[in-house]
Design an enzyme around this catalytic site. Sequence first.
Site, PDB file in Angstrom:
ATOM      1  N   HIS A  10      11.079  20.292  -2.546  1.00 30.52           N
ATOM      2  CA  HIS A  10      10.212  20.352  -1.383  1.00 30.52           C
ATOM      3  C   HIS A  10      11.051  20.297  -0.114  1.00 30.52           C
ATOM      4  O   HIS A  10      12.131  19.707  -0.099  1.00 30.52           O
ATOM      5  CB  HIS A  10       9.213  19.182  -1.383  1.00 30.52           C
ATOM      6  CG  HIS A  10       8.302  19.146  -2.560  1.00 30.52           C
ATOM      7  ND1 HIS A  10       8.674  18.575  -3.757  1.00 30.52           N
ATOM      8  CD2 HIS A  10       7.046  19.624  -2.734  1.00 30.52           C
ATOM      9  CE1 HIS A  10       7.683  18.687  -4.623  1.00 30.52           C
ATOM     10  NE2 HIS A  10       6.691  19.320  -4.035  1.00 30.52           N
TER      11      HIS A  10
ATOM     12  N   SER B 228      11.417  19.151   3.959  1.00 26.75           N
ATOM     13  CA  SER B 228      10.933  18.246   5.000  1.00 26.75           C
ATOM     14  C   SER B 228      12.093  18.000   5.952  1.00 26.75           C
ATOM     15  O   SER B 228      12.732  18.941   6.407  1.00 26.75           O
ATOM     16  CB  SER B 228      10.390  16.952   4.387  1.00 26.75           C
ATOM     17  OG  SER B 228      11.432  16.174   3.847  1.00 26.75           O
TER      18      SER B 228
ATOM     19  N   HIS C 293      13.210 -15.746  -6.900  1.00 26.22           N
ATOM     20  CA  HIS C 293      12.840 -14.571  -6.122  1.00 26.22           C
ATOM     21  C   HIS C 293      14.078 -14.038  -5.410  1.00 26.22           C
ATOM     22  O   HIS C 293      15.067 -14.757  -5.244  1.00 26.22           O
ATOM     23  CB  HIS C 293      11.728 -14.895  -5.110  1.00 26.22           C
ATOM     24  CG  HIS C 293      12.119 -15.892  -4.071  1.00 26.22           C
ATOM     25  ND1 HIS C 293      12.106 -17.257  -4.310  1.00 26.22           N
ATOM     26  CD2 HIS C 293      12.552 -15.739  -2.798  1.00 26.22           C
ATOM     27  CE1 HIS C 293      12.496 -17.899  -3.226  1.00 26.22           C
ATOM     28  NE2 HIS C 293      12.768 -17.005  -2.302  1.00 26.22           N
TER      29      HIS C 293
ATOM     30  N   SER D 117      16.309 -12.000  -2.317  1.00 27.03           N
ATOM     31  CA  SER D 117      16.427 -11.851  -0.868  1.00 27.03           C
ATOM     32  C   SER D 117      17.910 -11.724  -0.548  1.00 27.03           C
ATOM     33  O   SER D 117      18.710 -11.312  -1.381  1.00 27.03           O
ATOM     34  CB  SER D 117      15.801 -13.078  -0.163  1.00 27.03           C
ATOM     35  OG  SER D 117      15.892 -12.921   1.233  1.00 27.03           O
TER      36      SER D 117
END
Length: 895
Positions: A436, A438, A578, A580
């Site tokens: 595509h 763009s 988590h 970060s």
Amino acid sequence: TQKMAELLGLGDECREGASGASALTGSCLADNRLNLDVYPDGCCRFLQLFKGRRGEVVQVEFLRLSSNDHLLGTTLGILPHLKHLKSLVLKGGHARDEFGSCQHGSLTNLPPNIGNLRCLTHLDLSFNNLSTLPSCILHLPSLRVLLVSHNSLVALPEDFGSLSKLTFFSAMKNQLKDLPQSIGELTVLQDLYLSENALEFLPEEVGNLHNCTELDLSGNHLSSIPDSLANLKSLRRLHLHSNLLVTVPASLASLPNLSRLDLQNNCLRAVPSEIQTLPFVHLRGNPLGETEPSPQADESSARGLRRLFLASGEDSFSVTSEGCKVVLACGIHFYFPPGAASDPLRIYFRTLAPDPRWVKLRHHDVLLSGVLELQPHGVKFQQEVQIRMPYASPQTLHQREVVVRTFSGQSWSDLRTRVEQKRKSKKHVAHCSVLHFSWFLVVSRLVQNKCKVPTEGTLLFSSVDPNIKVTFPPGVTEETRSVKLQVLPVSAEEMEEITADAECRASPLLCLSQDSLMDFLRPVRIQLPLPPGVTGLNLDRSRLHLLHGDLEGQTWDDITGQVVLEFTHLYAVFEVTHFSWYWLWYTTKTYIGGIAKKVYERLRMYQVNFIALQRKKDPEQVLLQCVPKHKVDPVLKKLQDRYRGPEPSDMVEMFEGEQFFAAFERGISIDMDRPDCVDGRLSFIFYSHLKNMKEIYVTSPVDRKGQAVKGQVSFYRGAIPESIPEDASRRRKGPDSLWLATLPIKLPRLKPRWGENPGPLNGFSFPPLNLGNAETGYLTQANLLSIARRVGADWQTIGLNLGLTYQQIERIGYNNREDLDKQILDMLFSWAQQNLEDPDCVSKLITAMKESGRQDIADEVKTIVELGRQKYRESIRRVGLEQESSTEDSAIAMM
């Protein structure tokens, strides 16, 4: 003791410490283990112990020494006396160079009588300078574990298979090009690690390793693998990622115990269906189903295709089902393979200056190109189209990677990119393939290491710093998720420059991210190297802090008291649930909240100079530039033949993508109708690796009556981009904080202007001109004279692009030799007389200026005709005849 030190060839430091051998024995020698690699003078301590407590030392079964030690050679001669030795570690990597990288040890060989250690079962020689495997190793009858990773081995001995009891062998990160056939004789071998070598093929005998459970061949040059691998019935994990594989045998699917088959980042265009259906196969990074040719095939198949070379003024081209190769004037290449477009298609293109409002650079990204826009947006091709974009490649791209980034209409994403450097031109080119069209640009980003985390867990380490590891235990997630690791090394020099503290240190900055919003079910274990110069032996825990930042890097918290930090002599280990940013910070000062954030901000800023240069032949034409610190001298040297001006400004700091303005003061003005002029100030956007310059005319707003005029150009910060941290924004309150630098400008004594005298000037007379038409605006005699003042020595190029013949250019130059002004005037007015009746002559003038590299003049002509257009419309409105036709507006806009 002193005589023993002399006999062993030790220095004073060893003699002085000899008296303390008894004390050292209690601290270093325990339970037949001797771990001396944690000491900078470990070999010296070993020699002291051997002298003072020889009876105990010869009973040692486990010995660890650093091969970075300068007394290693003396120590090696004593090792054969340790007949009971079971484990020997002579490993490098304990010392670091000035850049914080691990230094390989000095070990290049072993004494022959090391082969007499009949009890030795474990030998670790990693991080050394071995180019060949010491022959004495093949005579160790009990050896079961052998590690020679991170050396310089180019081959293994032909009789390597004589190590019949070997169960674990690691030779990763070497230069092995092939394997001996005798490797198939290692029938009890269970783990074989050969990643990051130069292997091009495997011997069929590898299939005889019937007890092998894990085989790592990633990061080599393998284009195929033997069918005999299907004989490894015990194999559980097979790592083949980052090779050149074009096919794999379907028989791999029949391995009964295989639980992981990693085929990522190869050249696989087709995979047997038996393998594709396996749940544990990883195939990302392969051109599956693609029909684009290889680079070599591309060149050969493209020879028969239509080739298009577009000039600078063109903005479109046609593509048919037959395919074509297209080369733009700016150096961008396209390859449309046959069948890519089913119907004839018109492609429109343009290059744009990156706008920080919509080009969102991520943390620590560096922009390397402008933006390429291809239309129609979203058009789908039947086959992938190749795009090759040239880009600037500064020397600061060490430990970074270059990618092409594309915009989907909502967000930017990175494409799989291959880079190369042209040998002749030394230009760097980024290759990508798309289905595509763009927007596209080239950026440099921090290296990304990715992996899939299954329910059974896995291990991820950084290719920038292998000492950084993330361990995912079994049960860490219910569903497979993708994780990404990025590392930014921070040198001691940068830390000292920022904090003004020579003893301040920090680990590499680590960013971890994942594709899931859910925290992990079990703690994830992270290993970070201690800051340079800090070891587990000299660590003052009160001065070490673990910092945590959110993904945007906007806030930093000290989480030292919230996690359990474990330390070895080289690493800090902690657990999180988590992901970060994480940063291990070590400082001699009391920790101050926010200091890490300030350091982080400084790492994203650039020191720059502002430059104002005046053309030597026309000092009222001024070139403004914003130049990074390291580019100032080469830029000035390059421009000194055509420009002169004040010295560069003092250094200021700016962020990548930041907007700033240039304002002219004290009697000096600019054309207020410039499209990049906002409230009398020229608008810039700073990008460190693009040209940040504008060439404009400065004038005096009042009649200076032939006198010189002194003024200045001052640079001010503009609107604060969203990407700048809040703390940096707060520092800019008030008008004074917006000012950056000021440079003087002096307009010379005014010369008689062309055309001010209606009579002839040195033989020239200028007839009235009205080029163009009333609706689009005229170019008058005065306009053309103003344009002539801006044309310099490149008037011949402009004349040719305007359509004048070589003979006319030669005649104009000869008739007005030694007078550049007359040459320019004669050229412009000769063209004007020839095109008086052409209604499209103004747009041709604009195009010619662009093709001649004079965008500044093209912009001025546009400004002139726009003013004429506005006056015409105002006059129409005054008499009540306002135009309503959109056709006229469209025609004007196109021009």
